[in-house]
Structure formats: structure tokens, C-alpha cells
Enzyme design. Structure first.
Site, PDB file in Angstrom:
ATOM      1  N   ARG A 246       0.841  -1.189   0.000  1.00  0.00           N
ATOM      2  CA  ARG A 246       0.000   0.000   0.000  1.00  0.00           C
ATOM      3  C   ARG A 246       0.878   1.242   0.000  1.00  0.00           C
ATOM      4  NH1 ARG A 246      -3.392  -2.885  -1.367  1.00  0.00           N
ATOM      5  NH2 ARG A 246      -5.475  -3.292  -0.510  1.00  0.00           N
TER       6      ARG A 246
ATOM      7  N   GLU B  48      -3.240   8.073  -5.197  1.00  0.00           N
ATOM      8  CA  GLU B  48      -3.440   7.383  -6.465  1.00  0.00           C
ATOM      9  C   GLU B  48      -4.781   7.756  -7.080  1.00  0.00           C
ATOM     10  OE1 GLU B  48      -0.893   3.355  -5.287  1.00  0.00           O
ATOM     11  OE2 GLU B  48      -3.089   3.318  -5.202  1.00  0.00           O
TER      12      GLU B  48
ATOM     13  N   HIS C 199       0.329   0.842  -9.987  1.00  0.00           N
ATOM     14  CA  HIS C 199      -0.599   0.030  -9.179  1.00  0.00           C
ATOM     15  C   HIS C 199      -1.314  -1.008 -10.049  1.00  0.00           C
ATOM     16  CE1 HIS C 199      -3.127   0.059  -5.248  1.00  0.00           C
ATOM     17  NE2 HIS C 199      -3.018  -1.165  -5.736  1.00  0.00           N
TER      18      HIS C 199
END
Length: 316
Positions: free
Chosen positions: A234, A263, A284
């Protein structure tokens, strides 16, 4: 049976496959949904499907007809789970769908950085091989994984899968205990020992108040000078400003990140500005192999169908 209203808030994060549901329903899908659009779009919904769109206490309170929030990810940070439980709304997530995808991505980053592939790509593009007096070009140092130590933080499915890959390359694998833990559990080493002895540190733990910035300036200074830091867990587990400084000043050997604090990084990010040959940032997408995406969608359908049939699964 009255058709159930299902609202999918971020359909574009899912595979392009039909929702095959076993009960009468009205399906409304949105490619993406902003915070300002959420309240109007979920009004009257009995089932909400969300990946990262926030479903807070106010949204839950405004929809007394709501029965299920189906999160299309493992983490449920975007849902006020306590408020949902208090209102009698079930919350389910997707588990163990991307073990191999994320672990392979982390392993890819690890071996790429240990062998300094980005630096060699840069040298070849700059014409340094053509100018070499030898048949080869020696640039950044390369290291084998064989015999090196990998410290994994997060002993879940992904961490265990990565450990298996590393052992196949004859690495020594240790699992790091929580930071500030008073005791060290069997099968773990202390937080400090993991940091100080590892050639590679890989993070696969959730973001909580306890894990936020678990790797900061002090921790980076305690790592080996050539160590590689991987974060496919994370954003927010690592102090990004401190990491850039550690890379620039040679405190660690490299870093590979698939996650950032914000993000998408619309306001920029220190890791994106750094442009260092020993830093790799991916957007990601470690979880998103074709195989993992299809497993995720299959589990999502099973979660919804099972709940409506009175056989709920993967409840949080």
C-alpha cells in the site's frame, strides 16, 4: 422476487465480461465515479459494487434499503465497515485472487533492481556499449539472488507466495515482526533484525495507523547500503521523501514501488520526480494479470449470488 437494484461505481476497473447473476435484478454501471457523483448514483441501490469509490457513514445512512456492499478488492479502507454493520449492511471483499500476480510483480522488481537492469538499459540507449573497448560493457554492479536474504513484511498469501519464489532462487527468507512489537512470534524475526540483515525488503501488509510510514528515514539508514526495497502493498507504508533522499545518497541500492500515497498521483509525487536509474515505479497494476482479473470477477459474482441466495461468503 422483486428485482434488486445493483449499482457498479467503477466498472472500468473490472474485466469486460457480463454480470451473470442468478436472480432478478436491475444493473446500472458507471465506468468511474467521483466523490461528488456518489450520493446520487447509489440512491435507491440495494447492492453497491465498488473498487475504490468511498462509501462512508453518510452514504450508508441515506440508503436504508441497502443490503450489500461488494468491494472488488481485498482492502476495504474505502468503506465505513463499522457504519455498515450498525445499519445491518453486509460488506464482502475479494480474497486470494492475485497472490501469484502480485508476488510475481514483486519478484520481477526485485531481480530487475538486483541486476540493475534499468541502468544498463539507459547505458545502451546512450550508446555506451558501442563505445566499449571490449565485447561487453561494465556499468552498474549486478548481484545474484542466490544466497541473499529476503525480508518479507506481511505473512499472508502474497507474502508466502513470494517467499516460495525466492526460495526457488536459493534465497534465505525471513518474515519481519510488526514495528514496536513487544514480542516476536514464532516464525518471525524482529523488525530491526529484518531491516538490518536483509538484502531485499518486500512490503505486503495493509495500511493502518500502525503501519503508516513504517519505513522512514531512520529505518532506511538501518538497512544495508546495497539493499533493495519493494512495495507492492500500500502507498503510505514508506516515507516517500525519505526514500528519494536515501536513493540519491546511496543509503540503499534501489527501490521498486507499485503503489503511491496518492493514487492516481494527480498532484505529483517525489518518486515520480526523482527519475533515478535505481528506482522503478509501476502504476498500481501488480494485481492485474489477466488470470487474476478473471479470478477476481468470478469471486465477485459468487459473492453477490451467494449473498442473495442466503449463503454469504467473504464477509468482513
Amino acid at each position: 422476487m422483486k428485482p434488486l437494484k445493483i449499482v457498479v461505481l467503477d466498472r472500468d476497473t473490472l474485466p469486460d465480461r457480463p454480470f451473470q447473476l442468478d436472480f432478478p435484478h436491475e444493473l446500472i454501471t458507471y465506468g468511474s465515479t467521483s466523490a461528488a457523483e456518489t450520493a446520487a448514483r447509489i440512491a435507491g441501490a440495494e447492492i453497491i459494487v465498488t473498487n475504490k469509490v468511498q462509501i462512508d457513514a453518510a452514504a450508508i445512512a441515506a440508503n436504508p434499503q441497502l443490503k450489500l456492499i461488494a468491494v472488488t478488492a481485498t482492502g476495504v479502507n474505502n468503506v465505513d465497515v463499522a457504519a455498515a454493520k450498525a445499519a445491518g449492511v453486509a460488506v464482502c471483499n475479494i480474497r486470494a485472487y492475485g497472490n501469484e500476480s502480485v508476488a510475481e510483480h514483486a519478484f520481477m522488481l526485485m531481480i530487475t533492481l538486483m541486476r540493475n537492469l534499468p541502468a544498463y538499459q539507459r547505458d545502451v540507449a546512450a550508446g555506451l556499449w558501442q563505445q566499449s573497448p571490449f565485447f561487453c560493457h561494465f556499468g552498474a554492479p549486478m548481484r545474484d539472488l542466490n544466497g541473499k536474504t529476503l525480508a518479507v513484511f506481511g505473512k499472508g498469501n502474497i507474502g508466502e507466495t513470494l517467499a516460495g519464489y525466492a526460495r526457488a532462487f536459493h534465497m534465505n527468507v525471513v518474515f519481519g515482526e510488526h514495528k514496536h512489537a513487544e514480542t516476536v512470534r514464532a516464525g518471525y524475526v524482529s523488525f530491526d533484525e529484518a531491516l538490518q540483515t536483509a538484502d531485499v525488503v518486500s512490503l505486503h501488509c495493509p495500511l493502518t495507523e500502525q503501519t503508516k510510514n513504517m519505513i522512514g528515514e531512520a529505518e532506511l539508514k538501518r538497512m544495508k547500503a546495497g539493499a533493495v526495497l519493494i512495495n507492492c502493498g500500500r502507498g503510505g507504508l514508506v516515507d516517500e521523501e525519505a526514500l528519494v533522499a536515501a536513493l540519491k545518497y546511496g543509503q540503499i541500492g534501489g527501490a521498486g514501488f507499485d503503489v503511491l500515497t496518492q493514487e492516481p498521483p494527480r498532484d505529483g509525487n517525489p518518486l515520480l520526480k526523482a527519475r533515478l536509474p535505481n528506482l522503478i515505479v509501476t502504476p498500481h497494476m501488480a494485481w492485474a494479470s489477466q488470470e487474476a482479473m478473471n479470478r477476481l470477477f468470478d469471486i465477485l459474482l459468487d459473492n453477490i449470488n451467494g449473498f442473495v441466495a442466503g449463503k454469504p461468503q467473504n464477509l468482513v
